[in-house]
Motif scaffolding. Structure first.
Motif, PDB file in Angstrom:
ATOM      1  N   MET A 128       3.611   4.109  -3.980  1.00  0.00           N
ATOM      2  CA  MET A 128       4.923   4.685  -3.690  1.00  0.00           C
ATOM      3  C   MET A 128       5.866   3.625  -3.113  1.00  0.00           C
ATOM      4  N   ALA A 129       5.356   2.819  -2.195  1.00  0.00           N
ATOM      5  CA  ALA A 129       6.189   1.778  -1.590  1.00  0.00           C
ATOM      6  C   ALA A 129       6.619   0.744  -2.621  1.00  0.00           C
ATOM      7  N   ALA A 130       5.748   0.461  -3.585  1.00  0.00           N
ATOM      8  CA  ALA A 130       6.047  -0.547  -4.608  1.00  0.00           C
ATOM      9  C   ALA A 130       7.068  -0.051  -5.622  1.00  0.00           C
ATOM     10  N   MET A 131       7.301   1.264  -5.662  1.00  0.00           N
ATOM     11  CA  MET A 131       8.267   1.825  -6.604  1.00  0.00           C
ATOM     12  C   MET A 131       9.703   1.744  -6.087  1.00  0.00           C
ATOM     13  N   LEU A 132       9.857   1.463  -4.805  1.00  0.00           N
ATOM     14  CA  LEU A 132      11.189   1.383  -4.215  1.00  0.00           C
ATOM     15  C   LEU A 132      11.843   0.033  -4.547  1.00  0.00           C
ATOM     16  N   PRO A 133      13.144  -0.098  -4.297  1.00  0.00           N
ATOM     17  CA  PRO A 133      13.857  -1.341  -4.629  1.00  0.00           C
ATOM     18  C   PRO A 133      13.159  -2.581  -4.086  1.00  0.00           C
ATOM     19  N   GLY A 134      12.936  -3.539  -4.960  1.00  0.00           N
ATOM     20  CA  GLY A 134      12.313  -4.786  -4.557  1.00  0.00           C
ATOM     21  C   GLY A 134      10.811  -4.751  -4.515  1.00  0.00           C
ATOM     22  N   THR A 135      10.209  -3.597  -4.713  1.00  0.00           N
ATOM     23  CA  THR A 135       8.747  -3.370  -4.721  1.00  0.00           C
ATOM     24  C   THR A 135       8.084  -3.569  -3.360  1.00  0.00           C
ATOM     25  N   SER A 136       8.870  -3.775  -2.307  1.00  0.00           N
ATOM     26  CA  SER A 136       8.281  -3.946  -0.978  1.00  0.00           C
ATOM     27  C   SER A 136       9.349  -3.837   0.092  1.00  0.00           C
ATOM     28  N   PRO A 137       9.027  -3.229   1.237  1.00  0.00           N
ATOM     29  CA  PRO A 137       9.982  -3.195   2.350  1.00  0.00           C
ATOM     30  C   PRO A 137      10.062  -4.533   3.090  1.00  0.00           C
ATOM     31  N   TYR A 138       9.195  -5.473   2.708  1.00  0.00           N
ATOM     32  CA  TYR A 138       9.212  -6.795   3.330  1.00  0.00           C
ATOM     33  C   TYR A 138      10.026  -7.771   2.477  1.00  0.00           C
ATOM     34  N   ALA A 139      10.479  -8.845   3.111  1.00  0.00           N
ATOM     35  CA  ALA A 139      11.274  -9.835   2.385  1.00  0.00           C
ATOM     36  C   ALA A 139      10.451 -10.486   1.277  1.00  0.00           C
ATOM     37  N   CYS A 140       9.151 -10.698   1.533  1.00  0.00           N
ATOM     38  CA  CYS A 140       8.267 -11.195   0.482  1.00  0.00           C
ATOM     39  C   CYS A 140       7.894 -10.026  -0.422  1.00  0.00           C
ATOM     40  N   LYS A 141       8.184 -10.140  -1.679  1.00  0.00           N
ATOM     41  CA  LYS A 141       7.932  -9.049  -2.618  1.00  0.00           C
ATOM     42  C   LYS A 141       6.591  -9.183  -3.331  1.00  0.00           C
ATOM     43  N   TYR A 142       5.754 -10.082  -2.821  1.00  0.00           N
ATOM     44  CA  TYR A 142       4.450 -10.307  -3.444  1.00  0.00           C
ATOM     45  C   TYR A 142       3.285  -9.945  -2.524  1.00  0.00           C
ATOM     46  N   GLY A 143       3.559  -9.766  -1.241  1.00  0.00           N
ATOM     47  CA  GLY A 143       2.496  -9.616  -0.265  1.00  0.00           C
ATOM     48  C   GLY A 143       1.925  -8.221  -0.121  1.00  0.00           C
ATOM     49  N   CYS A 144       0.951  -8.124   0.781  1.00  0.00           N
ATOM     50  CA  CYS A 144       0.256  -6.862   1.042  1.00  0.00           C
ATOM     51  C   CYS A 144       1.211  -5.851   1.649  1.00  0.00           C
ATOM     52  N   LEU A 145       1.210  -4.642   1.104  1.00  0.00           N
ATOM     53  CA  LEU A 145       2.084  -3.580   1.596  1.00  0.00           C
ATOM     54  C   LEU A 145       1.484  -2.881   2.810  1.00  0.00           C
ATOM     55  N   GLY A 146       0.169  -2.903   2.907  1.00  0.00           N
ATOM     56  CA  GLY A 146      -0.481  -2.421   4.115  1.00  0.00           C
ATOM     57  C   GLY A 146      -0.636  -0.924   4.274  1.00  0.00           C
ATOM     58  N   TYR A 147      -0.492  -0.167   3.194  1.00  0.00           N
ATOM     59  CA  TYR A 147      -0.611   1.293   3.309  1.00  0.00           C
ATOM     60  C   TYR A 147      -2.002   1.805   2.929  1.00  0.00           C
ATOM     61  N   GLY A 148      -2.915   0.901   2.623  1.00  0.00           N
ATOM     62  CA  GLY A 148      -4.316   1.267   2.512  1.00  0.00           C
ATOM     63  C   GLY A 148      -4.797   1.926   1.246  1.00  0.00           C
ATOM     64  N   SER A 149      -4.100   1.772   0.131  1.00  0.00           N
ATOM     65  CA  SER A 149      -4.592   2.347  -1.126  1.00  0.00           C
ATOM     66  C   SER A 149      -5.959   1.757  -1.491  1.00  0.00           C
ATOM     67  N   CYS A 150      -6.136   0.480  -1.187  1.00  0.00           N
ATOM     68  CA  CYS A 150      -7.419  -0.182  -1.473  1.00  0.00           C
ATOM     69  C   CYS A 150      -8.523   0.376  -0.589  1.00  0.00           C
ATOM     70  N   ALA A 151      -8.220   0.591   0.684  1.00  0.00           N
ATOM     71  CA  ALA A 151      -9.219   1.103   1.618  1.00  0.00           C
ATOM     72  C   ALA A 151      -9.666   2.512   1.238  1.00  0.00           C
ATOM     73  N   LYS A 152      -8.749   3.283   0.689  1.00  0.00           N
ATOM     74  CA  LYS A 152      -9.057   4.673   0.343  1.00  0.00           C
ATOM     75  C   LYS A 152     -10.042   4.782  -0.820  1.00  0.00           C
ATOM     76  N   VAL A 153     -10.061   3.788  -1.703  1.00  0.00           N
ATOM     77  CA  VAL A 153     -10.971   3.862  -2.865  1.00  0.00           C
ATOM     78  C   VAL A 153     -12.277   3.107  -2.638  1.00  0.00           C
ATOM     79  N   CYS A 154     -12.391   2.434  -1.490  1.00  0.00           N
ATOM     80  CA  CYS A 154     -13.604   1.647  -1.220  1.00  0.00           C
ATOM     81  C   CYS A 154     -14.711   2.560  -0.716  1.00  0.00           C
ATOM     82  N   ASP A 155     -15.758   2.718  -1.513  1.00  0.00           N
ATOM     83  CA  ASP A 155     -16.882   3.586  -1.148  1.00  0.00           C
ATOM     84  C   ASP A 155     -17.754   2.985  -0.051  1.00  0.00           C
ATOM     85  N   GLN A 156     -17.621   1.687   0.166  1.00  0.00           N
ATOM     86  CA  GLN A 156     -18.466   0.994   1.139  1.00  0.00           C
ATOM     87  C   GLN A 156     -17.801   0.854   2.507  1.00  0.00           C
TER      88      GLN A 156
END
Length: 266
Positions: A128-156
């Motif tokens: 959702m954050a990546a869909m907004l203007p610039g793909t990130s609320p941070y000045a760097c548009k390539y870095g980690c967004l930090g909302y945990g989508s990766c953590a949510k799918v990690c079974d370990q």
């Protein structure tokens, strides 16, 4: 019903039975699929997570590839050495060194290092954050967004969000690759666990744009590549990349990097 009618009915049923039998026999021959016993045995050993971390669609596809010789007996990142040993025995092959792999996040942009472009108000979702203007609320548009989508799918439970950045626990990570598929910025990569030198940046910006966005960004100066004695580093699309097949972990790149974004993992 007289006797002639009974005989006729029995005869008709007998003929139909013969016809059906012939049709079924022909269908079995036409649509018969040979069962590969090796494939079945390999499939029984695989963990069944269907994570795709091996590069195939799932465990069925991997079992087929291993049985045909297309994939290595140690191709399953989840099963690691115990599963590889069983598959090697099934395939009648020698098991070489099984290289442990891990996921790592190509970003070191914690809150104190990066510049905020705007305040994001919305669902705690990287997509959702990546869909907004610039793909990130941070000045760097390539870095980690930090909302945990990766953590949510990690079974370990191998991923934690610390200071608004994903951090991998390599002791828990099984390199299944699920996290790599959900990161909208493609920041997570599967690498050999013994690859101790890693570039923790994925920005394609250069120079001033990087400096203004994050103090932990690669400025593509090329000093790491120039000082690597074995030519294991190149700078492509304004970011340093390490060839782990060449890297000797000498640490020269770590010493020369002015931004300190090449990290030495113990």
């Amino acid at each position: 019903m007289n006797i002639n009618e009974i005989i006729t009915a029995v005869a008709v049923l007998s003929v139909l039975s013969i016809i059906i039998g012939v049709v079924l026999s022909l269908a079995e021959k036409i649509f018969h699929i040979d069962v590969n016993e090796l494939e079945e045995k390999v499939r029984e050993v695989l963990p069944g997570s269907n994570c795709g971390g091996c590069g195939y669609a799932g465990c069925d596809s991997l079992a087929k590839a291993i049985a045909s010789g297309e994939a290595d007996v140690s191709a399953c990142p989840v099963g690691r050495k115990p599963v590889a040993e069983k598959i090697a025995e099934i395939m009648g092959k020698e098991l070489g060194d099984v290289q442990k792999k891990t996921a790592y996040v190509k970003c070191d942009g914690s809150n104190e290092k990066r510049t905020i472009d705007y305040n994001y108000v919305g669902a705690a979702s990287c997509d959702m954050a990546a869909m907004l203007p610039g793909t990130s609320p941070y000045a760097c548009k390539y870095g980690c967004l930090g909302y945990g989508s990766c953590a949510k799918v990690c079974d370990q439970d191998a991923i934690k969000i610390i200071d608004n950045k994903a951090v991998i626990d390599e002791e828990l990570c099984i390199a299944c690759g699920k996290c790599t598929k959900v990161c909208p910025h493609n920041l997570i990569e599967i690498v050999p666990a013994d690859a101790k030198l890693r570039v923790q940046c994925a920005s394609n910006s250069k120079g001033k744009a990087v400096r203004e966005a994050c103090t932990a960004g690669c400025i593509a100066c090329g000093l790491c590549a120039k000082n690597c004695p074995v030519g294991a580093i190149v700078v492509e699309n304004n970011i340093a990349k390490i060839d782990y097949n060449k890297c000797t972990h000498c640490g020269a790149c770590v010493e020369k990097c002015p931004r300190k974004i090449i990290k030495l993992y113990d």
